[in-house]
Design an enzyme around this catalytic site. Structure first.
Site, PDB file in Angstrom:
ATOM      1  N   ASP A 303       0.870  -1.165   0.000  1.00  0.00           N
ATOM      2  CA  ASP A 303       0.000   0.000   0.000  1.00  0.00           C
ATOM      3  C   ASP A 303       0.916   1.227   0.000  1.00  0.00           C
ATOM      4  O   ASP A 303       2.147   1.104   0.081  1.00  0.00           O
ATOM      5  CB  ASP A 303      -0.956  -0.016   1.205  1.00  0.00           C
ATOM      6  CG  ASP A 303      -2.198   0.855   0.933  1.00  0.00           C
ATOM      7  OD1 ASP A 303      -2.114   1.753   0.075  1.00  0.00           O
ATOM      8  OD2 ASP A 303      -3.240   0.655   1.584  1.00  0.00           O
TER       9      ASP A 303
HETATM   10  C1  NOJ Z   1      -3.984   3.980   0.066  1.00  0.00           C
HETATM   11  C2  NOJ Z   1      -5.161   3.072   0.191  1.00  0.00           C
HETATM   12  O1  NOJ Z   1      -5.133   2.383   1.421  1.00  0.00           O
HETATM   13  C3  NOJ Z   1      -5.277   2.054  -0.924  1.00  0.00           C
HETATM   14  O2  NOJ Z   1      -6.494   1.392  -0.815  1.00  0.00           O
HETATM   15  C4  NOJ Z   1      -5.144   2.722  -2.260  1.00  0.00           C
HETATM   16  O3  NOJ Z   1      -5.277   1.775  -3.282  1.00  0.00           O
HETATM   17  C5  NOJ Z   1      -3.793   3.412  -2.335  1.00  0.00           C
HETATM   18  N1  NOJ Z   1      -3.722   4.412  -1.283  1.00  0.00           N
HETATM   19  C6  NOJ Z   1      -3.546   4.078  -3.692  1.00  0.00           C
HETATM   20  O4  NOJ Z   1      -4.336   5.171  -3.862  1.00  0.00           O
END
Ligand code: NOJ
Length: 765
Positions: A303
């Site tokens: 993430d």
């Molecule tokens: C953080 C989020 O937790 C995740 O779900 C997302 O895909 C990413 N950022 C990218 O935007």
């Protein structure tokens, strides 16, 4: 002399070998093997991957593992002037993937640099959070789950993929398949609610919808957030998760496994730790379970900076340490922490990470790039005409409306106030969400545009007769502390035949980091409801929200309640169709509604305890000041018609582990409208070597019945449906007695019993 001769020959041979390798790679990369690839695609892809890998320097390999966000922020960007710093990195093979670069034009510019100016011409992969639509915003995932229609959800994802792919996107960071038992957690809106079976069904549907057969118009899916991200203590996003491995395996992991079985090619590691180990460095999750147990062949992306965050977790001393922990645990692509690109080469030199480990990750990423056809057609989604044709096409918009109306849940309808007549003389539409263009989009709306939204006021105006006056008064803003505008709202209500009161949450009160400590209506909305109630007019409450709200007072006092969640651009049209009976609501709650925040956690599939809650017995598991039940149970939802259940039958009182049990029930539409019902089947394992939940959803079916029509619905279950995680952390079932429940929601059910009798050989399996 002979030695020199030998050396010469060896040199020649090795040059020849190198030349052949390059030639083979070129031939393979240019699609020379297309015919045989149809015969054994995975094998051919693997040969092509190896051939490219053999040409790569260590730096180029590490570049493939690096994903950067395009532009300055974390949202989608279409800025076509590619900054020099990116140009340089792409040319040097230092970026494998971008997130947030969108649009046929921009993705073309970036891809052109990769495939014409970098040494090995490896195409880039473009990812984006397409959570519930690209430009045409569909209902939020929690709303779609309320439809209890996997085929509908699959169709929705397919249209979302069509639009996103037309804007250059190859890969979505969806579906989010996290089970959420705490509605304070803002990200409950992105998933399918509290139940594992509903969740795993929707997970598979979304993967099928996004990925299809990975050909044109499809995008690659990413099951996230691996794992148990929804188990955050106190519902505070990013917080510690402290659950036993059995709960992890029985409750949180099955939707991931289901996404994998449906073909999900990528997974995203979550921010949280479980039992002291952050997911981005969790070998048990990323390698032992995901790859060794489940056989996952795709790649895992972190993430956003979740690798770097292992420093804050107190699990890595610095970025370099974090990079080494992550890649060794089985994580393949680094989203935005830049820890791989900065440190892996040195870590290889220091022998803390082996080049074979890096090769494995590179292979997994190249495999997807080949499988998705990017080596053969790197510009396949960079077509301006296709973009113009597909984005906001009539077909996609029609689908958005269809999904929206089927996602609505009717929570109350006293004295059949709904559906309303279209020729009322005056309708008051009141509340901060009545004419909002922004909020119906919900969180994570990609490039969704508020100007595309049909508000509730607009939707109602379209459906009523020309002589009907539709009056609007806002009353207050969502989080107002002032009641100054109440007078106008009350006056408008007093003048009208009926009030449609549109209240709830701001669109960004759910979604990432948007947690709340209360489930009450924000601001003075509750007071507004009380003032409107005093007018004595019949009131229909429309709720717009991304999580369950505690609305006991509303439930006690208002005549009708419609749960609309955030339904996307067609919100107003869908809600109006339900209000006036053009569509008879058929949704059911994918999550329990607590009476008050203090009742959390409250989910239907809890354990019984040694002292099951009993209102008449003080020394039992309950609160002194609350009933045992939630306000609305999981699976609850009304229709304008009534369904009567009768004649629950089991094909046998006993099954072996090789037999199936058929469970059938008779359902009759006894009301005044044609309508749809979601028939739900639950099972309870009465005695186990570990304790089992009081009820678990195992099957459901939405059926349509004309007025007075009757139908027998039947389900089949078998030993597989009765499995759980035993003491050895493996999936087992046990001989014994089970209850089976069938009904209209998790609380209102008929019941029967059966036995599972395992044969000796199968108990040894
Ligand atoms: C953080 C989020 O937790 C995740 O779900 C997302 O895909 C990413 N950022 C990218 O935007």
């Amino acid at each position: 002399m002979q030695k020199q001769k030998d050396k010469k020959i060896l040199r020649k041979q090795s040059m020849k070998k190198k030349f052949l390798t390059v030639l083979l790679s070129v031939l393979l990369v240019s699609g020379f093997t297309n015919r045989s690839s149809r015969e054994n695609p995975e094998e051919i892809i693997s040969v092509r991957v190896d051939s490219v890998l053999s040409l790569m320097t260590l730096e180029e390999k590490i570049g493939q593992l690096n994903q950067l966000s395009y532009g300055s922020g974390w949202g989608p960007s279409i800025k076509v002037q590619v900054p020099d710093q990116y140009k340089k990195m792409i040319r040097e093979g230092k970026i494998g993937s971008f997130l947030n670069a969108t649009g046929a034009e921009l993705t073309y510019e970036l891809q052109k640099i990769a495939v014409t100016e970098s040494r090995l011409k490896i195409p880039l992969l473009f990812g984006l959070d397409v959570i519930h639509g690209f430009r045409t915003t569909f209902p939020v995932p929690l709303a779609e789950a309320s439809s209890w229609e996997p085929e509908l959800v699959e169709r929705s994802s397919k249209y979302q993929a069509l639009e996103a792919s037309s804007a250059g996107i190859h890969w979505t960071f969806a579906p989010m398949v996290d089970i959420a038992r705490d509605p304070r957690w803002g990200r409950i809106v992105e998933g399918s609610g509290e139940d594992t079976y509903l969740g795993l069904t929707m997970a598979a549907a979304r993967v099928r919808g996004f990925q299809g057969n990975l050909s044109d118009d499809n995008i690659i899916a990413c099951a996230k957030h691996f794992a148990a991200y929804g188990g955050a203590e106190g519902g505070r996003d990013y917080n510690t998760v402290d659950i036993p491995e059995r709960t992890l395996r029985d409750v949180y992991l099955p939707p991931f496994k289901s996404a994998l079985d449906a073909g999900a090619e990528t997974f995203m590691a979550s921010f949280n730790e479980i039992d002291g180990v952050p997911s981005s460095g969790n070998r048990l999750l990323l390698t032992e379970i995901l790859r060794n147990e489940w056989g996952f062949k795709g790649f895992v992306v972190s993430d956003w900076n979740s690798i770097g965050e292992m420093i804050n977790h107190g699990f890595a001393s610095d970025l370099k340490d974090a990079a080494s922990i992550s890649i060794n645990a089985g994580l393949d692509m680094d989203m935005e922490s830049r820890s791989f690109i900065a440190n892996l080469a040195e870590l290889v030199k220091e022998k803390k990470v082996s080049e074979e480990t890096i090769d494995l990750s590179v292979k997994r990423i190249l495999r997807i790039k080949f499988k998705f056809g990017l080596f053969d057609k790197p510009f396949k989604y960079c077509n301006k005409e296709r973009e113009t044709k597909n984005i906001m096409s009539q077909e996609v918009q029609n689908a958005a409306l269809e999904v929206a109306k089927r996602s609505i849940v009717l929570l109350k309808n006293s004295n059949s106030l709904l559906p309303l007549k279209k020729d009322l003389s005056k309708i008051a539409v009141i509340g901060p969400l009545a004419d909002s263009k922004q909020d119906p989009l919900g969180p994570w709306a990609a490039v969704g545009n508020p100007n595309d939204v049909v508000t509730i006021v607009e939707g109602i105006k379209k459906l009523v007769t020309p002589k009907t006056e539709v009056l609007f008064s806002k009353g207050c803003d969502i989080e107002d502390t002032s009641t100054d505008n109440f007078d106008d709202a009350v006056k408008t209500a007093t003048e009208s035949d009926v009030v449609i009161l549109c209240i709830g949450e701001r669109e960004n009160m759910t979604g990432e980091a948007n947690n709340r400590s209360t489930l009450d209506l924000p601001g003075v909305q509750q007071k507004l409801a009380e003032e409107i109630y005093k007018t004595g007019k019949p009131v229909v409450v429309i709720l717009m929200n991304g999580r369950p709200l505690s609305i006991e007072w509303i439930d006690r006092n208002m005549s009708a309640i419609v749960e609309a969640w955030f339904l996307g651009i067609k919100s107003g049209d869908a809600i109006a169709e339900v209000l006036f009976g053009d569509y008879n609501p058929s949704g059911k709650l994918p999550v329990s509604f607590p009476r008050t925040v203090g009742q959390i956690p409250i989910y239907y599939n809890h354990k019984n305890t040694g002292r099951p809650g009993n209102e008449r017995n003080r020394f039992t598991s309950k609160y002194l000041d609350l009933p045992l039940t939630p306000l609305y149970p999981f699976g609850f939802g009304l229709s304008y018609t009534n369904f009567e259940y009768s004649d629950l039958k089991l094909s046998s009182p006993e099954i072996s582990d090789e037999q199936e049990l058929a469970v059938s029930v008779n359902i009759k539409n006894t009301g005044n409208f044609d309508g749809e019902e979601v028939v739900q089947l639950y099972v309870q394992d009465l005695v186990g070597s570990v304790t089992r939940p009081v009820k678990e959803l195992k099957r459901f079916k939405k059926i349509f019945l004309k007025k007075d029509e009757e139908q027998e619905v039947s389900f089949k279950i078998s030993e597989k449906d009765l499995r759980f995680t035993g003491h050895e952390m493996t999936s087992i079932s046990e001989s014994g007695e089970f209850k089976v429940y069938v009904g209209t929601n998790s609380a209102d059910v008929m019941e029967s019993r059966f036995k599972l009798v395992k044969t000796i050989s199968s108990s040894l399996k």
